[in-house]
Scaffold this motif. Structure first.
Motif, PDB file in Angstrom:
ATOM      1  N   ASN A 170       0.478  -1.207 -12.318  1.00  0.00           N
ATOM      2  CA  ASN A 170      -0.949  -0.877 -12.189  1.00  0.00           C
ATOM      3  C   ASN A 170      -1.544  -1.510 -10.931  1.00  0.00           C
ATOM      4  OD1 ASN A 170      -0.259  -3.184 -13.566  1.00  0.00           O
ATOM      5  ND2 ASN A 170      -2.051  -3.162 -14.896  1.00  0.00           N
ATOM      6  N   CYS A 171      -1.142  -2.787 -10.636  1.00  0.00           N
ATOM      7  CA  CYS A 171      -1.642  -3.393  -9.410  1.00  0.00           C
ATOM      8  C   CYS A 171      -0.692  -3.074  -8.282  1.00  0.00           C
ATOM      9  CB  CYS A 171      -1.807  -4.899  -9.549  1.00  0.00           C
ATOM     10  SG  CYS A 171      -3.521  -5.381  -9.526  1.00  0.00           S
ATOM     11  N   MET A 172      -0.760  -1.846  -7.792  1.00  0.00           N
ATOM     12  CA  MET A 172       0.233  -1.366  -6.839  1.00  0.00           C
ATOM     13  C   MET A 172      -0.524  -0.729  -5.687  1.00  0.00           C
ATOM     14  SD  MET A 172       3.399  -0.474  -6.195  1.00  0.00           S
ATOM     15  CE  MET A 172       3.924   0.531  -4.826  1.00  0.00           C
ATOM     16  N   CYS A 173      -0.248  -1.222  -4.516  1.00  0.00           N
ATOM     17  CA  CYS A 173      -0.947  -0.739  -3.334  1.00  0.00           C
ATOM     18  C   CYS A 173      -0.295   0.555  -2.842  1.00  0.00           C
ATOM     19  CB  CYS A 173      -0.883  -1.826  -2.266  1.00  0.00           C
ATOM     20  SG  CYS A 173      -1.776  -1.454  -0.756  1.00  0.00           S
ATOM     21  N   SER A 174      -0.850   1.687  -3.245  1.00  0.00           N
ATOM     22  CA  SER A 174      -0.288   2.982  -2.827  1.00  0.00           C
ATOM     23  C   SER A 174      -0.570   3.216  -1.352  1.00  0.00           C
ATOM     24  CB  SER A 174      -0.925   4.104  -3.648  1.00  0.00           C
ATOM     25  OG  SER A 174      -2.279   4.264  -3.253  1.00  0.00           O
ATOM     26  N   LYS A 175       0.082   4.241  -0.792  1.00  0.00           N
ATOM     27  CA  LYS A 175      -0.164   4.557   0.621  1.00  0.00           C
ATOM     28  C   LYS A 175      -1.626   4.898   0.856  1.00  0.00           C
ATOM     29  CE  LYS A 175       4.444   5.726   1.992  1.00  0.00           C
ATOM     30  NZ  LYS A 175       5.358   6.517   2.772  1.00  0.00           N
ATOM     31  N   ALA A 176      -2.213   5.606  -0.105  1.00  0.00           N
ATOM     32  CA  ALA A 176      -3.627   5.973   0.035  1.00  0.00           C
ATOM     33  C   ALA A 176      -4.513   4.725  -0.024  1.00  0.00           C
ATOM     34  CB  ALA A 176      -4.017   6.956  -1.073  1.00  0.00           C
ATOM     35  N   ALA A 212      -3.608   1.681   0.782  1.00  0.00           N
ATOM     36  CA  ALA A 212      -3.367   0.916   2.014  1.00  0.00           C
ATOM     37  C   ALA A 212      -4.168   1.498   3.172  1.00  0.00           C
ATOM     38  CB  ALA A 212      -1.877   0.903   2.348  1.00  0.00           C
ATOM     39  N   ALA A 213      -4.182   2.826   3.278  1.00  0.00           N
ATOM     40  CA  ALA A 213      -4.910   3.466   4.377  1.00  0.00           C
ATOM     41  C   ALA A 213      -6.399   3.145   4.298  1.00  0.00           C
ATOM     42  CB  ALA A 213      -4.670   4.974   4.350  1.00  0.00           C
ATOM     43  N   ILE A 214      -6.943   3.153   3.098  1.00  0.00           N
ATOM     44  CA  ILE A 214      -8.368   2.841   2.917  1.00  0.00           C
ATOM     45  C   ILE A 214      -8.659   1.398   3.311  1.00  0.00           C
ATOM     46  CG2 ILE A 214     -10.172   2.462   1.167  1.00  0.00           C
ATOM     47  CD1 ILE A 214      -8.928   4.898  -0.364  1.00  0.00           C
ATOM     48  N   MET A 272      -9.225 -20.235  11.016  1.00  0.00           N
ATOM     49  CA  MET A 272      -8.693 -19.171  11.871  1.00  0.00           C
ATOM     50  C   MET A 272      -7.226 -18.879  11.568  1.00  0.00           C
ATOM     51  SD  MET A 272     -11.269 -17.971  13.353  1.00  0.00           S
ATOM     52  CE  MET A 272     -10.843 -16.932  14.759  1.00  0.00           C
ATOM     53  N   ARG A 273      -6.456 -19.899  11.166  1.00  0.00           N
ATOM     54  CA  ARG A 273      -5.065 -19.637  10.768  1.00  0.00           C
ATOM     55  C   ARG A 273      -5.015 -18.777   9.512  1.00  0.00           C
ATOM     56  NH1 ARG A 273      -4.623 -24.808  12.875  1.00  0.00           N
ATOM     57  NH2 ARG A 273      -4.831 -25.985  10.948  1.00  0.00           N
ATOM     58  N   VAL A 274      -5.882 -19.111   8.553  1.00  0.00           N
ATOM     59  CA  VAL A 274      -5.888 -18.352   7.296  1.00  0.00           C
ATOM     60  C   VAL A 274      -6.379 -16.918   7.529  1.00  0.00           C
ATOM     61  CG1 VAL A 274      -6.932 -18.190   5.000  1.00  0.00           C
ATOM     62  CG2 VAL A 274      -6.163 -20.406   5.873  1.00  0.00           C
ATOM     63  N   MET A 275      -7.487 -16.783   8.250  1.00  0.00           N
ATOM     64  CA  MET A 275      -8.038 -15.443   8.483  1.00  0.00           C
ATOM     65  C   MET A 275      -7.118 -14.617   9.373  1.00  0.00           C
ATOM     66  SD  MET A 275     -10.640 -15.350   6.592  1.00  0.00           S
ATOM     67  CE  MET A 275     -11.717 -13.985   7.056  1.00  0.00           C
ATOM     68  N   GLY A 276      -6.489 -15.281  10.336  1.00  0.00           N
ATOM     69  CA  GLY A 276      -5.518 -14.581  11.174  1.00  0.00           C
ATOM     70  C   GLY A 276      -4.352 -14.088  10.333  1.00  0.00           C
ATOM     71  N   GLY A 277      -3.932 -14.936   9.391  1.00  0.00           N
ATOM     72  CA  GLY A 277      -2.852 -14.538   8.488  1.00  0.00           C
ATOM     73  C   GLY A 277      -3.252 -13.330   7.660  1.00  0.00           C
ATOM     74  N   LEU A 278      -4.475 -13.386   7.137  1.00  0.00           N
ATOM     75  CA  LEU A 278      -4.956 -12.273   6.313  1.00  0.00           C
ATOM     76  C   LEU A 278      -5.056 -10.990   7.137  1.00  0.00           C
ATOM     77  CD1 LEU A 278      -5.906 -11.578   3.472  1.00  0.00           C
ATOM     78  CD2 LEU A 278      -8.231 -12.238   4.143  1.00  0.00           C
ATOM     79  N   ASP A 279      -5.510 -11.145   8.372  1.00  0.00           N
ATOM     80  CA  ASP A 279      -5.641  -9.990   9.271  1.00  0.00           C
ATOM     81  C   ASP A 279      -4.283  -9.311   9.489  1.00  0.00           C
ATOM     82  OD1 ASP A 279      -7.016  -8.296  11.153  1.00  0.00           O
ATOM     83  OD2 ASP A 279      -6.096  -9.465  12.752  1.00  0.00           O
ATOM     84  N   VAL A 280      -3.276 -10.108   9.788  1.00  0.00           N
ATOM     85  CA  VAL A 280      -1.946  -9.535  10.025  1.00  0.00           C
ATOM     86  C   VAL A 280      -1.430  -8.867   8.750  1.00  0.00           C
ATOM     87  CG1 VAL A 280       0.429 -10.008  10.703  1.00  0.00           C
ATOM     88  CG2 VAL A 280      -1.437 -11.216  11.841  1.00  0.00           C
ATOM     89  N   LEU A 281      -1.596  -9.561   7.624  1.00  0.00           N
ATOM     90  CA  LEU A 281      -1.102  -9.001   6.359  1.00  0.00           C
ATOM     91  C   LEU A 281      -1.738  -7.645   6.079  1.00  0.00           C
ATOM     92  CD1 LEU A 281      -1.195 -12.274   4.230  1.00  0.00           C
ATOM     93  CD2 LEU A 281       0.874 -10.975   4.812  1.00  0.00           C
ATOM     94  N   VAL A 282      -3.062  -7.581   6.188  1.00  0.00           N
ATOM     95  CA  VAL A 282      -3.752  -6.318   5.893  1.00  0.00           C
ATOM     96  C   VAL A 282      -3.232  -5.210   6.812  1.00  0.00           C
ATOM     97  CG1 VAL A 282      -5.978  -5.119   6.038  1.00  0.00           C
ATOM     98  CG2 VAL A 282      -5.832  -7.338   4.885  1.00  0.00           C
ATOM     99  N   ASN A 283      -3.029  -5.559   8.077  1.00  0.00           N
ATOM    100  CA  ASN A 283      -2.594  -4.534   9.019  1.00  0.00           C
ATOM    101  C   ASN A 283      -1.156  -4.072   8.801  1.00  0.00           C
ATOM    102  OD1 ASN A 283      -4.843  -3.771  10.763  1.00  0.00           O
ATOM    103  ND2 ASN A 283      -4.921  -5.956  11.219  1.00  0.00           N
ATOM    104  N   TYR A 284      -0.405  -4.807   7.990  1.00  0.00           N
ATOM    105  CA  TYR A 284       0.975  -4.392   7.684  1.00  0.00           C
ATOM    106  C   TYR A 284       1.122  -3.839   6.270  1.00  0.00           C
ATOM    107  CZ  TYR A 284       3.089  -5.668  12.081  1.00  0.00           C
ATOM    108  OH  TYR A 284       3.435  -5.691  13.406  1.00  0.00           O
ATOM    109  N   LEU A 285       0.010  -3.481   5.649  1.00  0.00           N
ATOM    110  CA  LEU A 285       0.088  -2.961   4.275  1.00  0.00           C
ATOM    111  C   LEU A 285       0.952  -1.704   4.173  1.00  0.00           C
ATOM    112  CD1 LEU A 285      -3.531  -3.471   2.889  1.00  0.00           C
ATOM    113  CD2 LEU A 285      -1.415  -4.351   1.886  1.00  0.00           C
ATOM    114  N   GLU A 286       1.056  -0.957   5.273  1.00  0.00           N
ATOM    115  CA  GLU A 286       1.849   0.273   5.213  1.00  0.00           C
ATOM    116  C   GLU A 286       3.304   0.056   5.619  1.00  0.00           C
ATOM    117  OE1 GLU A 286      -1.068   2.375   7.590  1.00  0.00           O
ATOM    118  OE2 GLU A 286      -1.372   3.823   5.955  1.00  0.00           O
ATOM    119  N   ASN A 287       3.679  -1.214   5.766  1.00  0.00           N
ATOM    120  CA  ASN A 287       5.049  -1.523   6.179  1.00  0.00           C
ATOM    121  C   ASN A 287       5.644  -2.558   5.216  1.00  0.00           C
ATOM    122  OD1 ASN A 287       7.388  -2.358   7.488  1.00  0.00           O
ATOM    123  ND2 ASN A 287       6.496  -2.061   9.522  1.00  0.00           N
ATOM    124  N   PRO A 288       6.074  -2.116   4.025  1.00  0.00           N
ATOM    125  CA  PRO A 288       6.519  -3.050   2.992  1.00  0.00           C
ATOM    126  C   PRO A 288       7.601  -4.040   3.424  1.00  0.00           C
ATOM    127  CG  PRO A 288       6.214  -0.878   2.047  1.00  0.00           C
ATOM    128  CD  PRO A 288       6.036  -0.721   3.528  1.00  0.00           C
TER     129      PRO A 288
END
Ligand code: HEM
Length: 148
Positions: free
Chosen positions: A1-7, A9-11, A69-85
């Motif tokens: 149920n807690c699954m980040c679908s492609k749709a 991730a795109a949103i 900035m380390r934490v937010m930078g980490g979050l930024d990179v993670l979010v931007n790679y949501l479509e690359n498991p």
């Protein structure tokens, strides 16, 4: 149920980009990150003790700004790679290791962080999509706290 679908991730990637325009990125990350930590310590005062090394007593200090900035930078990179498991998984494994070595960091701390982020993102994201964000953020936070 807690699954980040492609749709989902795109949103999430699109909505994240909307609030992190290159112009505003650094200042936005810093002020939002400070607000996130302030709220985290508000909800879980005990967590403050984990950040003495980075001068948590003054969340506007250069040391704590660096941490934010380390934490937010980490979050930024993670979010931007949501479509690359595969990349996501290796980054989460790395971050999980970095957190596992810090005494006192717990899964419940990450659960509080999830609440803080889910409560604060709608304040800055226009048309915030709670399902997409929940589906994609929870696995990130779970992955990062896997070793705890
Ligand atoms: C350090 C990311 C949530 C506790 C770090 C670092 C990053 C990071 C990139 C620096 C790693 C290093 O240089 O060793 C994140 C992200 C989070 C998150 C992306 C969630 C969105 C949390 C939570 C806690 C926590 C919820 C505690 C409950 C710590 C501690 C440090 C740390 C204690 C070390 C601080 C120091 O430098 O002394 N985190 N983190 N993190 N994180 Fe997190």
């Amino acid at each position: 149920n807690c699954m980040c679908s492609k749709a989902d991730a795109a949103i999430v990637i699109q909505q994240w980009q909307d609030v992190s325009s290159p112009d505003a990125a650094a200042q936005t990350k810093l002020s939002c990150g400070q607000a996130v930590f302030a709220e985290l310590f508000n909800m879980a005062p005990g967590a403050k003790a984990l950040f003495t090394r980075v001068n948590v007593d003054n969340i506007h200090s250069p040391e704590f700004n660096g941490h934010v900035m380390r934490v937010m930078g980490g979050l930024d990179v993670l979010v931007n790679y949501l479509e690359n498991p595969p990349v996501m998984e290796s980054m989460l494994a790395h971050l999980a290791g970095q957190h596992a070595v810090r005494d006192g960091v717990t899964k419940s701390g990450f659960a509080v962080m999830a609440k803080v982020l889910m409560g604060s993102m709608p304040q800055v994201v226009e048309g915030f999509n709670p399902d997409a964000w929940k589906n994609c953020l929870i696995p990130i936070l779970n992955g990062m706290s896997a070793g705890l």
